[in-house]
Design an enzyme around this catalytic site. Structure first.
Site, PDB file in Angstrom:
ATOM      1  N   HIS A  66      15.858  38.307  10.298  1.00  0.00           N
ATOM      2  CA  HIS A  66      15.667  38.379  11.924  1.00  0.00           C
ATOM      3  C   HIS A  66      14.366  37.310  11.813  1.00  0.00           C
ATOM      4  CE1 HIS A  66      18.208  42.164  13.053  1.00  0.00           C
ATOM      5  NE2 HIS A  66      19.041  40.974  12.788  1.00  0.00           N
ATOM      6  N   ASN A 121      12.730  43.755  10.117  1.00  0.00           N
ATOM      7  CA  ASN A 121      11.662  43.852  10.847  1.00  0.00           C
ATOM      8  C   ASN A 121      10.963  42.484  10.635  1.00  0.00           C
ATOM      9  OD1 ASN A 121      12.089  46.415  10.943  1.00  0.00           O
ATOM     10  ND2 ASN A 121      10.779  47.146   9.363  1.00  0.00           N
ATOM     11  N   VAL A 122      10.117  42.213  11.763  1.00  0.00           N
ATOM     12  CA  VAL A 122       9.613  40.611  11.958  1.00  0.00           C
ATOM     13  C   VAL A 122       8.183  40.825  11.828  1.00  0.00           C
ATOM     14  CG1 VAL A 122      11.636  40.042  13.422  1.00  0.00           C
ATOM     15  CG2 VAL A 122       9.492  40.878  14.617  1.00  0.00           C
ATOM     16  N   CYS A 139       5.109  17.526  18.627  1.00  0.00           N
ATOM     17  CA  CYS A 139       5.427  16.798  20.023  1.00  0.00           C
ATOM     18  C   CYS A 139       4.936  17.529  21.154  1.00  0.00           C
ATOM     19  CB  CYS A 139       6.945  16.703  20.161  1.00  0.00           C
ATOM     20  SG  CYS A 139       7.753  18.581  20.311  1.00  0.00           S
ATOM     21  N   CYS A 189      12.174  19.097  17.912  1.00  0.00           N
ATOM     22  CA  CYS A 189      12.054  17.930  17.605  1.00  0.00           C
ATOM     23  C   CYS A 189      12.046  17.517  16.213  1.00  0.00           C
ATOM     24  CB  CYS A 189      10.482  17.738  18.313  1.00  0.00           C
ATOM     25  SG  CYS A 189       9.221  18.195  17.307  1.00  0.00           S
ATOM     26  N   CYS A 214       9.423  25.028  17.120  1.00  0.00           N
ATOM     27  CA  CYS A 214       9.367  24.068  18.532  1.00  0.00           C
ATOM     28  C   CYS A 214      10.638  24.407  19.274  1.00  0.00           C
ATOM     29  CB  CYS A 214       9.496  22.625  17.973  1.00  0.00           C
ATOM     30  SG  CYS A 214       9.534  21.413  19.446  1.00  0.00           S
TER      31      CYS A 214
END
Length: 267
Positions: free
Chosen positions: A124, A107-108, A166, A136, A132
């Site tokens: 995950h 689970n996120v 960036c 970068c 990014c």
């Protein structure tokens, strides 16, 4: 084998590993994305647009159509921030206070951290962290303000999240479908430490696996490997409770109700 047998495994455990899939969050009110119909019930605008979860959970959209991509992930981020973990998390937290415990999850949503767990391996990644898109060199950073989202089109409005170094577009630090640009530098060390810990506690370990299906078997495999030496696996799953070769206990029920029943027996 029964709930009483499962409660006995928990009582006797010298250490505990919690392995959780998407089914763990359902009792907190989080949507079940199982199948296209389940996804569309959770997100009716996408049914009108004819878009499936697998199509939206694809990193290519952050380059090709960032407003569409952030409409989906921005809405999920806001939802997870508002969600209160159900009572089952508190039961697990109490059991964890009595023995060494770790969490492994696909689970996120960050619900375990919100419930007070601090040793969580997120295989995950996490929607609460960004990376990014231009790679970068900026390290992964915590997600900030969620962009405004049009409820009819499910598209995010400018300004979209950007890299602090960036200025390029940011994306969630989540492993998506067909994702070759995911940055594992935040999750990788946690997973390595978890596996070292499992090796140290293997003979005294009980594993409670909750809401992890076979469609993406990452969590189930982790639970089975961790209990290969003992068979001390408790698998809580409404649709797929079966355990292989009798190596564990399968309980065909939801997360919160089962944890409440087990807690009454463990106590």
């Amino acid at each position: 084998m029964s709930l009483h047998d499962a409660a006995g495994l928990i009582r006797d455990a010298g250490a505990m590993l919690i392995c959780a899939g998407a089914g763990m969050g359902v009792d907190s009110g989080l949507p079940d994305f199982r199948g296209t119909e389940g996804f569309w019930r959770a997100y009716p605008p996408y049914e009108r647009l004819g878009l499936r979860f697998e199509e939206l959970a694809d990193p290519v959209h952050f380059a090709d159509d960032p407003a569409l991509a952030w409409g989906f992930y921005g809405h999920r981020l806001e939802l997870y921030r508002r969600t209160v973990p159900h009572a089952g998390f508190g039961i697990l937290r109490r059991w964890a206070s009595e023995r060494p415990t770790r969490v492994f999850t696909s689970n996120v949503d960050g619900q375990f951290q919100k419930a007070g767990f601090d040793r969580v391996a997120e295989v995950h990644g996490s929607i609460h962290h960004l990376q990014c898109l231009a790679d970068c060199g900026q390290e992964i950073w915590p997600a900030g303000e969620v962009p405004a989202i049009d409820g009819e089109t499910m598209r995010a409005r400018d300004p979209l999240p950007a890299c602090p170094s960036c200025g390029a577009l940011a994306r969630p630090n989540i492993l998506m479908f067909g994702d070759w640009s995911w940055d594992p530098s935040r999750s990788g060390p946690d997973l390595q430490r978890l596996h070292e810990w499992i090796r140290a506690h293997r003979r005294e370990l009980a594993v409670i696996e909750i809401g992890a299906g076979t469609a993406v078997p990452t969590v189930r495999k982790e639970a089975e490997l961790a209990t290969a030496a003992t068979g001390a696996l408790i698998r809580i799953n409404v649709r797929e409770p079966e355990v292989r070769h009798g190596r564990g206990i399968g309980i065909a029920a939801g997360a919160e109700s089962t944890l409440r029943e087990l807690d009454a027996l463990v106590s």
